[in-house]
Design a protein around this motif. Structure first.
Motif, short mmCIF file in Angstrom:
data_model
loop_
_atom_site.label_atom_id
_atom_site.label_comp_id
_atom_site.label_asym_id
_atom_site.label_seq_id
_atom_site.Cartn_x
_atom_site.Cartn_y
_atom_site.Cartn_z
N PRO A 88 0.80 -1.23 0.00
CA PRO A 88 0.00 0.00 0.00
C PRO A 88 0.83 1.28 0.00
O PRO A 88 0.36 2.33 -0.43
CB PRO A 88 -0.83 -0.09 1.29
CG PRO A 88 -0.83 -1.54 1.66
CD PRO A 88 0.48 -2.09 1.15
N ALA A 89 2.07 1.21 0.47
CA ALA A 89 2.91 2.41 0.57
C ALA A 89 3.57 2.80 -0.75
O ALA A 89 4.04 3.93 -0.89
CB ALA A 89 3.97 2.22 1.65
N ASN A 98 7.13 5.93 -4.37
CA ASN A 98 7.65 5.54 -5.67
C ASN A 98 6.89 6.24 -6.81
O ASN A 98 5.77 5.85 -7.13
CB ASN A 98 7.55 4.02 -5.83
CG ASN A 98 8.33 3.52 -7.01
OD1 ASN A 98 8.48 4.21 -8.01
ND2 ASN A 98 8.84 2.31 -6.91
N PRO A 99 7.49 7.25 -7.45
CA PRO A 99 6.80 7.98 -8.51
C PRO A 99 6.56 7.14 -9.77
O PRO A 99 5.80 7.55 -10.64
CB PRO A 99 7.73 9.15 -8.80
CG PRO A 99 9.08 8.68 -8.40
CD PRO A 99 8.84 7.76 -7.22
N ALA A 100 7.17 5.96 -9.87
CA ALA A 100 6.96 5.09 -11.03
C ALA A 100 5.70 4.23 -10.89
O ALA A 100 5.25 3.62 -11.85
CB ALA A 100 8.18 4.19 -11.23
N GLY A 147 -1.74 -3.11 -5.48
CA GLY A 147 -2.74 -3.72 -4.61
C GLY A 147 -2.40 -5.17 -4.33
O GLY A 147 -1.75 -5.84 -5.12
N GLY A 148 -2.86 -5.63 -3.19
CA GLY A 148 -2.61 -7.00 -2.80
C GLY A 148 -1.58 -7.08 -1.70
O GLY A 148 -1.10 -6.06 -1.20
N ARG A 149 -1.27 -8.30 -1.33
CA ARG A 149 -0.31 -8.55 -0.24
C ARG A 149 0.94 -9.16 -0.84
O ARG A 149 0.87 -10.13 -1.60
CB ARG A 149 -0.95 -9.51 0.76
CG ARG A 149 -0.20 -9.64 2.05
CD ARG A 149 -1.05 -10.38 3.08
NE ARG A 149 -1.21 -11.79 2.73
CZ ARG A 149 -0.44 -12.77 3.19
NH1 ARG A 149 0.54 -12.49 4.04
NH2 ARG A 149 -0.64 -14.01 2.85
N ILE A 150 2.08 -8.60 -0.51
CA ILE A 150 3.35 -9.12 -1.02
C ILE A 150 3.78 -10.27 -0.12
O ILE A 150 4.35 -10.07 0.95
CB ILE A 150 4.42 -8.01 -1.10
CG1 ILE A 150 3.94 -6.91 -2.06
CG2 ILE A 150 5.75 -8.59 -1.57
CD1 ILE A 150 4.86 -5.71 -2.15
N VAL A 182 4.62 -14.83 -0.66
CA VAL A 182 4.80 -15.93 -1.63
C VAL A 182 3.45 -16.53 -2.01
O VAL A 182 2.62 -16.83 -1.15
CB VAL A 182 5.75 -17.01 -1.07
CG1 VAL A 182 5.80 -18.22 -2.00
CG2 VAL A 182 7.14 -16.44 -0.88
N GLY A 183 3.23 -16.65 -3.32
CA GLY A 183 2.01 -17.23 -3.86
C GLY A 183 0.87 -16.25 -4.05
O GLY A 183 -0.12 -16.57 -4.70
N GLU A 184 1.02 -15.05 -3.53
CA GLU A 184 -0.04 -14.04 -3.64
C GLU A 184 0.03 -13.32 -4.98
O GLU A 184 1.09 -13.19 -5.57
CB GLU A 184 0.08 -13.01 -2.51
CG GLU A 184 -0.13 -13.57 -1.13
CD GLU A 184 -1.57 -13.90 -0.83
OE1 GLU A 184 -2.49 -13.23 -1.36
OE2 GLU A 184 -1.80 -14.85 -0.06
N LYS A 185 -1.13 -12.83 -5.42
CA LYS A 185 -1.23 -12.00 -6.63
C LYS A 185 -1.23 -10.54 -6.19
O LYS A 185 -1.88 -10.17 -5.21
CB LYS A 185 -2.53 -12.28 -7.38
CG LYS A 185 -2.67 -13.71 -7.85
CD LYS A 185 -2.00 -13.90 -9.15
CE LYS A 185 -2.33 -15.30 -9.69
NZ LYS A 185 -1.29 -15.84 -10.47
N ILE A 186 -0.49 -9.73 -6.93
CA ILE A 186 -0.51 -8.30 -6.70
C ILE A 186 -0.86 -7.61 -8.02
O ILE A 186 -0.60 -8.15 -9.10
CB ILE A 186 0.84 -7.78 -6.13
CG1 ILE A 186 2.02 -8.20 -7.01
CG2 ILE A 186 1.03 -8.25 -4.70
CD1 ILE A 186 3.36 -7.67 -6.53
#
Length: 133
Positions: free
Chosen positions: A17-18, A23-25, A30-33, A35-39
């Motif tokens: 979320p941060a 990060n200007p790029a 969204g999502g949770r960082i 292993v196995g998660e989708k962002i």
């Protein structure tokens, strides 16, 4: 090189979320960082497109790998973040992205050039940890 220890850099890189705040790029992440998660990432390079990525590997605080692309491995991008400790509590931070798959020659012609975005990302990491001190 980042003037912070690897754990500090890791904490920054794993707080989805941060991202838009430091990060200007990145427009959004969204999502949770984990292993196995989708962002879901939206980049300033292509703000109308959402890149769905999978967190493939996390070796805290050394390496993290995200990947995304087309089904069946027809086109795939793999982004690797690497953090190595340096003397004085600093970190050697690198980020690389490799594209491959049978459709890579065609897709590489239509995917936006991310070079400037990558440079912005790296610079933003350095600035964010500097600002947090």
């Amino acid at each position: 090189m980042v003037d912070a220890d690897p754990q500090t850099v890791w904490d920054l890189l794993t707080d989805a979320p941060a991202y838009p705040h430091w990060n200007p790029a990145v427009v959004s992440l969204g999502g949770r960082i984990a292993v196995g998660e989708k962002i879901a990432m939206v980049s300033v390079v292509s703000p109308k497109q959402t890149f769905t990525l999978t967190v493939d590997r996390m070796d805290e605080p050394r390496e993290m790998v995200w990947s995304g692309g087309l089904p069946l491995g027809l086109y795939r991008g793999v982004r690797t973040f690497t953090l190595a400790p340096l003397d004085g509590g600093r970190t050697d931070f690198t980020m690389a992205e490799v594209f491959g798959g049978p459709l890579a020659p065609l897709m590489n012609r239509v995917v936006p050039d991310m070079t400037d975005s990558f440079e912005q990302f790296g610079d933003a990491v350095v600035a964010a940890v500097r600002g947090a001190r």
